[in-house]
Scaffold this motif. Structure first.
Motif, short mmCIF file in Angstrom:
data_model
loop_
_atom_site.label_atom_id
_atom_site.label_comp_id
_atom_site.label_asym_id
_atom_site.label_seq_id
_atom_site.Cartn_x
_atom_site.Cartn_y
_atom_site.Cartn_z
N HIS A 253 0.83 -1.21 0.00
CA HIS A 253 0.00 0.00 0.00
C HIS A 253 0.86 1.26 0.00
O HIS A 253 0.63 2.19 -0.79
CB HIS A 253 -0.92 -0.01 1.21
N ASP A 254 1.86 1.30 0.86
CA ASP A 254 2.72 2.49 0.96
C ASP A 254 3.55 2.68 -0.29
O ASP A 254 3.93 3.82 -0.63
CB ASP A 254 3.63 2.37 2.18
N ALA A 255 3.85 1.59 -0.99
CA ALA A 255 4.71 1.68 -2.17
C ALA A 255 4.00 2.31 -3.36
O ALA A 255 4.61 3.09 -4.12
CB ALA A 255 5.24 0.29 -2.53
N TRP A 256 2.72 1.99 -3.54
CA TRP A 256 2.04 2.48 -4.74
C TRP A 256 1.07 3.64 -4.47
O TRP A 256 0.64 4.31 -5.42
CB TRP A 256 1.28 1.35 -5.44
N MET A 257 0.74 3.89 -3.21
CA MET A 257 -0.20 4.98 -2.92
C MET A 257 0.51 6.33 -3.01
O MET A 257 1.44 6.61 -2.26
CB MET A 257 -0.78 4.80 -1.52
N PRO A 258 0.08 7.21 -3.92
CA PRO A 258 0.70 8.54 -4.03
C PRO A 258 0.49 9.34 -2.74
O PRO A 258 -0.61 9.32 -2.18
CB PRO A 258 -0.04 9.18 -5.21
N PRO A 259 1.50 10.06 -2.27
CA PRO A 259 1.36 10.83 -1.03
C PRO A 259 0.21 11.84 -1.09
O PRO A 259 -0.49 12.06 -0.09
CB PRO A 259 2.71 11.52 -0.88
N ALA A 260 0.04 12.48 -2.25
CA ALA A 260 -1.03 13.47 -2.37
C ALA A 260 -2.40 12.83 -2.16
O ALA A 260 -3.26 13.38 -1.47
CB ALA A 260 -0.97 14.15 -3.74
N LEU A 261 -2.59 11.64 -2.75
CA LEU A 261 -3.86 10.94 -2.58
C LEU A 261 -4.02 10.45 -1.15
O LEU A 261 -5.12 10.49 -0.59
CB LEU A 261 -3.94 9.76 -3.56
N SER A 262 -2.92 10.00 -0.56
CA SER A 262 -2.97 9.54 0.82
C SER A 262 -3.37 10.66 1.77
O SER A 262 -4.19 10.46 2.68
CB SER A 262 -1.61 8.96 1.23
N ASN A 263 -2.80 11.85 1.57
CA ASN A 263 -3.15 13.00 2.43
C ASN A 263 -4.60 13.41 2.24
O ASN A 263 -5.24 13.89 3.19
CB ASN A 263 -2.22 14.17 2.12
N LEU A 264 -5.12 13.24 1.03
CA LEU A 264 -6.51 13.61 0.76
C LEU A 264 -7.47 12.57 1.32
O LEU A 264 -8.56 12.91 1.80
CB LEU A 264 -6.72 13.74 -0.75
N LEU A 265 -7.04 11.32 1.32
CA LEU A 265 -7.93 10.22 1.68
C LEU A 265 -8.00 9.98 3.19
O LEU A 265 -9.08 9.75 3.74
CB LEU A 265 -7.46 8.94 0.98
N TYR A 266 -6.86 10.03 3.86
CA TYR A 266 -6.78 9.67 5.27
C TYR A 266 -6.73 10.90 6.16
O TYR A 266 -6.23 11.94 5.75
CB TYR A 266 -5.56 8.78 5.51
N PRO A 267 -7.20 10.78 7.42
CA PRO A 267 -7.86 9.60 8.01
C PRO A 267 -9.31 9.48 7.56
O PRO A 267 -9.98 10.48 7.31
CB PRO A 267 -7.77 9.88 9.51
N ILE A 268 -9.78 8.24 7.47
CA ILE A 268 -11.17 7.97 7.10
C ILE A 268 -11.96 7.79 8.39
O ILE A 268 -11.95 6.72 9.00
CB ILE A 268 -11.27 6.72 6.22
N SER A 269 -12.61 8.84 8.82
CA SER A 269 -13.31 8.84 10.11
C SER A 269 -14.66 8.17 10.01
O SER A 269 -15.50 8.54 9.19
CB SER A 269 -13.47 10.28 10.62
N LYS A 270 -14.86 7.17 10.86
CA LYS A 270 -16.19 6.57 10.97
C LYS A 270 -17.07 7.37 11.90
O LYS A 270 -18.29 7.47 11.69
CB LYS A 270 -16.07 5.13 11.48
N THR A 271 -16.48 7.98 12.92
CA THR A 271 -17.25 8.77 13.88
C THR A 271 -17.99 9.91 13.19
O THR A 271 -19.18 10.12 13.41
CB THR A 271 -16.32 9.33 14.97
#
Length: 372
Positions: A253-271
């Motif tokens: 996951h860390d190898a192929w996930m672009p940092p920009a997309l990771s910053n936009l996506l996470y954290p995924i809050s359920k609360t």
């Protein structure tokens, strides 16, 4: 005018109840095939959305037939029933967990279930229980439903007349809540795990979907591959599934996930019902509705059993909550053997189906009493 009961709604409510039970049993192998493992959302979104759908469908008919005051009273009566069920369910759950904890020596089930507050401060815990602030694990969906249903008594007439405006206000509150820190107080984390101020949007969208389904629409035959919205929704569901599966292998996951997309996506809050969770559920619901437009498939035997569970969702949900710690206890005593884990998962789902069958039979007998 609102249409009658849709068996597809009952089916997916029943399926969500099975998934919730499986997700709440640690190390359950069947928990690997539930929604939370193939996308950003899970069975909780299905439960809340369809609760809104079913509530507006049922009480909207009452309002149209008997007026607002009768509809409001029936909503509040149902809310009171849910509240009383919550109190008794929590008491029974604590008894089961304490019993299971006395049998399992390798784990502290009381702490895992979030019942430490009751052990350390029982008097305050009882008060917090009455105020819906003490919610051990497994109990979060029911208090959320209580609050949302109580709010429906005020919003229902507006939803029937100004659906778009109600959805717009609901969406505005949803967007402001995380930024403003709006939530209700609770024990443990200090706030509700399911923030009703944000999850209300999904409940409202479910109600809006019920109203939309009741309006006549012209039929326009068109292949799914020629529908842009379906293509976009299906692509998002597929992408979310790939990302979710990649979480099993953090290095990949860390190898192929672009940092920009990771910053936009996470954290995924359920609360706070993160937007990516909300969009994933809506996309999944849209794709599912397009792929299963008819109702004939709900007549199959297994689908009928699941539909029946959805029709008695409150009782089946409560049984699932009580069965989860018992299944966990049995699995732990058996050394978490795969065969036993699979057995308890299937038996639990079977018992939930049997309860629904008994409730339906009892309902039929009460409607057609035998003459003396």
């Amino acid at each position: 005018m609102l249409n009658g009961r849709d068996p597809r709604i009952d089916f997916f409510r029943g399926l969500a109840l099975i998934f919730i039970f499986w997700d709440h049993v640690p190390h359950n192998p069947l928990g690997q095939i539930t929604l939370r493992n193939i996308g950003f959302s899970d069975a909780a979104e299905v439960f809340v959305f369809l609760a809104g759908y079913a509530s507006v469908l049922a009480y909207g008919k009452v309002l149209q037939r008997e007026g607002y005051w009768m509809a409001g009273l029936k909503i509040l009566r149902r809310t009171w029933v849910l509240y009383v069920v919550h109190i008794f369910l929590l008491a029974i759950l604590m008894g089961i967990v304490f019993f299971a904890n006395s049998k399992v020596e390798t784990r502290d089930l009381v702490q895992e279930m979030g019942l430490t507050h009751f052990i350390t401060n029982p008097q305050q815990a009882l008060t917090d229980e009455l105020l819906l602030r003490f919610k051990p694990n497994l109990m979060d969906p029911l208090p959320l439903y209580i609050v949302l249903l109580a709010g429906l008594s005020l919003v229902l007439p507006l939803m029937l007349r100004y659906t778009g405006a109600v959805v717009a206000v609901s969406a505005t509150v949803y967007l402001l809540a995380p930024w403003m820190g709006w939530n209700l107080r609770a024990i443990a984390d200090g706030v509700w795990y399911f923030n009703p101020v944000t999850w209300q949007l999904l409940f409202v969208l479910g109600g809006a979907a019920a109203l939309h389904a009741g309006r006549p629409r012209p039929v326009k035959p068109r292949g799914l591959c020629r529908q842009p919205l379906f293509i976009v929704a299906a692509a998002y569901v597929l992408a979310a599934g790939v990302i979710t599966l990649s979480w099993r292998w953090p290095e990949v996951h860390d190898a192929w996930m672009p940092p920009a997309l990771s910053n936009l996506l996470y954290p995924i809050s359920k609360t706070d019902l993160s937007p990516v969770r909300l969009l994933h559920f809506l996309a999944l619901a849209y794709v599912t509705a397009k792929l299963l437009p008819g109702r004939a498939w709900t007549e199959h035997w297994l689908a009928r059993q699941t539909c029946r569970m959805g029709r008695f969702s409150l009782e089946v949900f409560c049984l699932g909550v009580l069965l989860a710690p018992l299944a966990d206890m049995v699995n732990a005593l058996a050394g978490d053997a795969f065969v036993m884990q699979l057995f308890t998962a299937l038996v639990g789902a079977g018992l939930m189906a049997l309860l629904a069958a008994w409730l339906e039979l009892n309902k039929r007998l009460s409607q057609h009493p035998q003459s003396a």
